[in-house]
Design an enzyme around this catalytic site. Structure first.
Site, PDB file in Angstrom:
ATOM      1  N   LYS A   1       9.502 -13.176  -0.725  1.00  0.00           N
ATOM      2  CA  LYS A   1       8.216 -12.552  -1.067  1.00  0.00           C
ATOM      3  C   LYS A   1       8.420 -11.183  -1.701  1.00  0.00           C
ATOM      4  O   LYS A   1       7.885 -10.882  -2.771  1.00  0.00           O
ATOM      5  CB  LYS A   1       7.365 -12.417   0.196  1.00  0.00           C
ATOM      6  CG  LYS A   1       6.099 -11.573   0.015  1.00  0.00           C
ATOM      7  CD  LYS A   1       5.333 -11.406   1.299  1.00  0.00           C
ATOM      8  CE  LYS A   1       5.815 -10.262   2.148  1.00  0.00           C
ATOM      9  NZ  LYS A   1       5.115  -8.987   1.844  1.00  0.00           N
ATOM     10  N   ASN A   2       9.193 -10.325  -1.050  1.00  0.00           N
ATOM     11  CA  ASN A   2       9.309  -8.943  -1.505  1.00  0.00           C
ATOM     12  C   ASN A   2      10.083  -8.816  -2.809  1.00  0.00           C
ATOM     13  O   ASN A   2       9.895  -7.842  -3.546  1.00  0.00           O
ATOM     14  CB  ASN A   2       9.933  -8.077  -0.413  1.00  0.00           C
ATOM     15  CG  ASN A   2       8.990  -7.874   0.765  1.00  0.00           C
ATOM     16  OD1 ASN A   2       7.774  -7.959   0.612  1.00  0.00           O
ATOM     17  ND2 ASN A   2       9.536  -7.628   1.939  1.00  0.00           N
TER      18      ASN A   2
ATOM     19  N   ARG B   1       0.016  -3.495  -0.488  1.00  0.00           N
ATOM     20  CA  ARG B   1       0.648  -2.261  -0.943  1.00  0.00           C
ATOM     21  C   ARG B   1       1.520  -2.450  -2.181  1.00  0.00           C
ATOM     22  O   ARG B   1       1.652  -1.549  -3.001  1.00  0.00           O
ATOM     23  CB  ARG B   1       1.522  -1.687   0.173  1.00  0.00           C
ATOM     24  CG  ARG B   1       0.773  -1.066   1.313  1.00  0.00           C
ATOM     25  CD  ARG B   1       1.736  -0.358   2.248  1.00  0.00           C
ATOM     26  NE  ARG B   1       2.545   0.616   1.539  1.00  0.00           N
ATOM     27  CZ  ARG B   1       2.145   1.851   1.255  1.00  0.00           C
ATOM     28  NH1 ARG B   1       0.957   2.267   1.608  1.00  0.00           N
ATOM     29  NH2 ARG B   1       2.940   2.666   0.602  1.00  0.00           N
TER      30      ARG B   1
ATOM     31  N   CYS C   1      -0.909  -3.750   5.121  1.00  0.00           N
ATOM     32  CA  CYS C   1      -0.917  -3.957   6.566  1.00  0.00           C
ATOM     33  C   CYS C   1      -1.737  -2.879   7.271  1.00  0.00           C
ATOM     34  O   CYS C   1      -1.910  -1.774   6.777  1.00  0.00           O
ATOM     35  CB  CYS C   1       0.511  -3.973   7.116  1.00  0.00           C
ATOM     36  SG  CYS C   1       1.411  -5.475   6.699  1.00  0.00           S
TER      37      CYS C   1
ATOM     38  N   ARG D   1       1.953   5.012   5.115  1.00  0.00           N
ATOM     39  CA  ARG D   1       3.148   4.827   4.299  1.00  0.00           C
ATOM     40  C   ARG D   1       2.881   5.498   2.962  1.00  0.00           C
ATOM     41  O   ARG D   1       2.353   4.896   2.048  1.00  0.00           O
ATOM     42  CB  ARG D   1       3.458   3.323   4.158  1.00  0.00           C
ATOM     43  CG  ARG D   1       3.904   2.735   5.487  1.00  0.00           C
ATOM     44  CD  ARG D   1       4.291   1.297   5.370  1.00  0.00           C
ATOM     45  NE  ARG D   1       3.117   0.427   5.354  1.00  0.00           N
ATOM     46  CZ  ARG D   1       3.165  -0.876   5.142  1.00  0.00           C
ATOM     47  NH1 ARG D   1       4.321  -1.451   4.897  1.00  0.00           N
ATOM     48  NH2 ARG D   1       2.077  -1.601   5.167  1.00  0.00           N
ATOM     49  N   PRO D   2       3.220   6.776   2.852  1.00  0.00           N
ATOM     50  CA  PRO D   2       2.776   7.573   1.712  1.00  0.00           C
ATOM     51  C   PRO D   2       3.435   7.133   0.408  1.00  0.00           C
ATOM     52  O   PRO D   2       4.519   6.574   0.386  1.00  0.00           O
ATOM     53  CB  PRO D   2       3.195   8.997   2.094  1.00  0.00           C
ATOM     54  CG  PRO D   2       4.321   8.820   3.053  1.00  0.00           C
ATOM     55  CD  PRO D   2       4.029   7.554   3.797  1.00  0.00           C
ATOM     56  N   VAL D   3       2.721   7.427  -0.695  1.00  0.00           N
ATOM     57  CA  VAL D   3       3.221   7.072  -2.022  1.00  0.00           C
ATOM     58  C   VAL D   3       3.788   8.294  -2.730  1.00  0.00           C
ATOM     59  O   VAL D   3       4.044   8.245  -3.930  1.00  0.00           O
ATOM     60  CB  VAL D   3       2.093   6.442  -2.867  1.00  0.00           C
ATOM     61  CG1 VAL D   3       1.619   5.141  -2.242  1.00  0.00           C
ATOM     62  CG2 VAL D   3       0.929   7.413  -3.046  1.00  0.00           C
TER      63      VAL D   3
ATOM     64  N   ASP E   1      11.267  -5.405   9.477  1.00  0.00           N
ATOM     65  CA  ASP E   1      10.470  -6.626   9.392  1.00  0.00           C
ATOM     66  C   ASP E   1      10.918  -7.711  10.368  1.00  0.00           C
ATOM     67  O   ASP E   1      10.287  -8.769  10.445  1.00  0.00           O
ATOM     68  CB  ASP E   1      10.516  -7.189   7.959  1.00  0.00           C
ATOM     69  CG  ASP E   1       9.526  -6.499   7.040  1.00  0.00           C
ATOM     70  OD1 ASP E   1       8.741  -5.664   7.520  1.00  0.00           O
ATOM     71  OD2 ASP E   1       9.532  -6.800   5.828  1.00  0.00           O
TER      72      ASP E   1
ATOM     73  N   ARG F   1       0.393 -14.387   4.090  1.00  0.00           N
ATOM     74  CA  ARG F   1       0.866 -13.358   3.170  1.00  0.00           C
ATOM     75  C   ARG F   1       2.369 -13.480   2.951  1.00  0.00           C
ATOM     76  O   ARG F   1       2.861 -13.120   1.878  1.00  0.00           O
ATOM     77  CB  ARG F   1       0.544 -11.956   3.709  1.00  0.00           C
ATOM     78  CG  ARG F   1      -0.930 -11.595   3.684  1.00  0.00           C
ATOM     79  CD  ARG F   1      -1.139 -10.130   4.035  1.00  0.00           C
ATOM     80  NE  ARG F   1      -0.275  -9.305   3.211  1.00  0.00           N
ATOM     81  CZ  ARG F   1       0.417  -8.249   3.658  1.00  0.00           C
ATOM     82  NH1 ARG F   1       0.342  -7.895   4.916  1.00  0.00           N
ATOM     83  NH2 ARG F   1       1.163  -7.558   2.832  1.00  0.00           N
TER      84      ARG F   1
END
Length: 419
Positions: A18-19, A88, A112, A117-119, A303, A395
């Site tokens: 997926k990722n 995200r 999620c 979880r900053p960008v 994960d 997902r």
């Protein structure tokens, strides 16, 4: 709906990652033309990314794990909140849009339900390359002429920021050096895809990444790597609920991507056999308590933390599960306790005292990996477990109930009450 106690045995095939897919798909924004991405899983997140890119003018066809993308006509340079709030990974369009088209409007991401979880690493990296970026009204607004190569040092190794900056840097003028780049297999796969498209990247799979910008890229085809988290989930399922004396064979995986998980499974007493593209596991007669601390690749994956906690719930002794990546990723703990687990959490550390048995109950999924942990616990529990909100599962796991049925689990998806 799971009726526990049916020992798992047999073979299961792992889907594409997926990722990795979620990084490869936005990379097609970098060059016009047609792409074929093989071994792409049919997941809700993939559908969300497809719809986002379709809204920008790309064309999609997905059949039999083959994803065809037509990136000939990009007509829109915006990732609206309605798409980005669901996932995200939508922020991956930011780097390619700025690099190729000189502007982008991207909603701040959702995804999620746990954890800030900053960008900021994405934004700082693109600013170093010369982009002008403002954050206002919940959107990232970016513009640039041609980006220019720069040295970028990430304070924290970030998969998302590494991917975004790498996709931007391949079209920048001059040389970009990314220090403390994420080395996850999914980022290596993205780098290999970009090289197939004509990018010049040295140090793929390591640190630092050195990128010599080119004037233009061209389409390429790619086979997506196996999903190491799905493979790890099935290995833990076998260790927890496998039939004693039997084996579960996890096929179409890459054992090299799973060494942090398989080493811990050996430590609990499982017998492991490795091949070029499979892992065979025989569950231990009794599960030993083994501590884990999550870390960036090649450490134990965050994960896999929830799934490991389900396994430790039935271990002999006490184990400590520490998450150094996301300090509040423990929303599965109250639900595991409903099944009879003995777990206490303080800050980012969970203490799991093994119990003799788990008992089926009604539990609720809160996020993707929490859902998996509840299913694993339900497979080993006595009686019936109902896992609600299973849309989270879709997902990141392709037909997980069918794959578990193939291993002998009594599990089925039923229409139920909405919460």
């Amino acid at each position: 709906m799971i009726r526990g106690g049916r020992g798992l045995r047999g073979a299961v095939q792992i889907s594409g990652a997926k990722n990795a897919s979620l990084a490869l798909m936005p990379a097609t924004l970098l060059a016009p033309g047609s792409y074929t991405l093989s071994n792409t899983p049919n997941l809700r997140d993939i559908q969300t990314m497809s719809r986002l890119l379709e809204s920008m003018g790309l064309g999609f066809g997905h059949a039999d794990s083959t994803l065809k993308i037509d990136a000939s006509h990009v007509t829109k340079f915006e990732a609206p909140y309605e798409h980005v709030k669901k996932m995200r990974a939508s922020i991956y369009v930011l780097g390619p849009l700025v690099a190729r088209y000189g502007h982008a409007l991207v909603s701040l991401p959702g995804g999620c339900a746990w954890g800030p979880r900053p960008v900021n690493l994405h934004i700082e990296g693109l600013r170093k390359l010369g982009a002008e970026i403002d954050v206002e009204g919940g959107y990232i607004r970016a513009k640039a002429g041609r980006l220019k190569g720069a040295r970028i040092v990430f304070d924290v190794s970030s998969v998302g920021a590494t991917g975004n900056v790498m996709m931007a840097a391949v079209l920048a003028k001059g040389t970009t050096v990314i220090d403390n780049a994420a080395m996850e297999p999914e980022m290596t796969a993205l780098a290999q895809f970009l090289v197939k498209m004509g990018a010049k990247i040295d140090g793929v799979g390591g640190n630092p990444l050195v990128i010599e910008g080119v004037d233009a890229l061209h389409p390429a085809d790619m086979t997506t790597i196996p999903d190491r988290i799905e493979a790890g989930t099935f290995l833990v399922a076998a260790a927890l609920a496998g039939e004693r004396g039997a084996t579960v064979r996890v096929e179409r995986c890459n054992p090299d991507h799973l060494s942090a998980v398989t080493t811990k499974l050996e430590d609990i007493g499982a017998q492991m056999t490795y091949g070029a593209d499979f892992i065979e596991i025989q569950p231990p007669p009794a599960i030993r308590a083994v501590n884990v601390t999550t870390s960036i690749y090649s450490g134990f994956p965050t994960d896999m933390q929830a799934q490991w906690m389900a396994l430790m719930a039935l271990a002999q002794g006490t184990s400590i599960v520490t998450d150094t990546i996301y300090f509040d990723r423990f929303m599965h703990v109250p639900e595991l306790i409903r099944l009879g687990a003995n777990i206490t959490v303080k800050e980012n550390i969970a203490t799991v005292i093994g119990v003799k048995k788990l008992t089926g109950a009604k539990v609720m999924s809160t996020d993707l990996r929490a859902s998996a942990s509840l299913i694993l616990a339900g497979l080993a529990a006595e009686g019936t477990t109902e896992v609600l909100r299973v849309y989270h599962l879709d997902r990141g796991y392709e037909s997980i109930e069918k794959k578990l049925q193939g291993l002998g689990a009594d599990i089925r998806r039923v229409a139920g009450e909405e919460f």
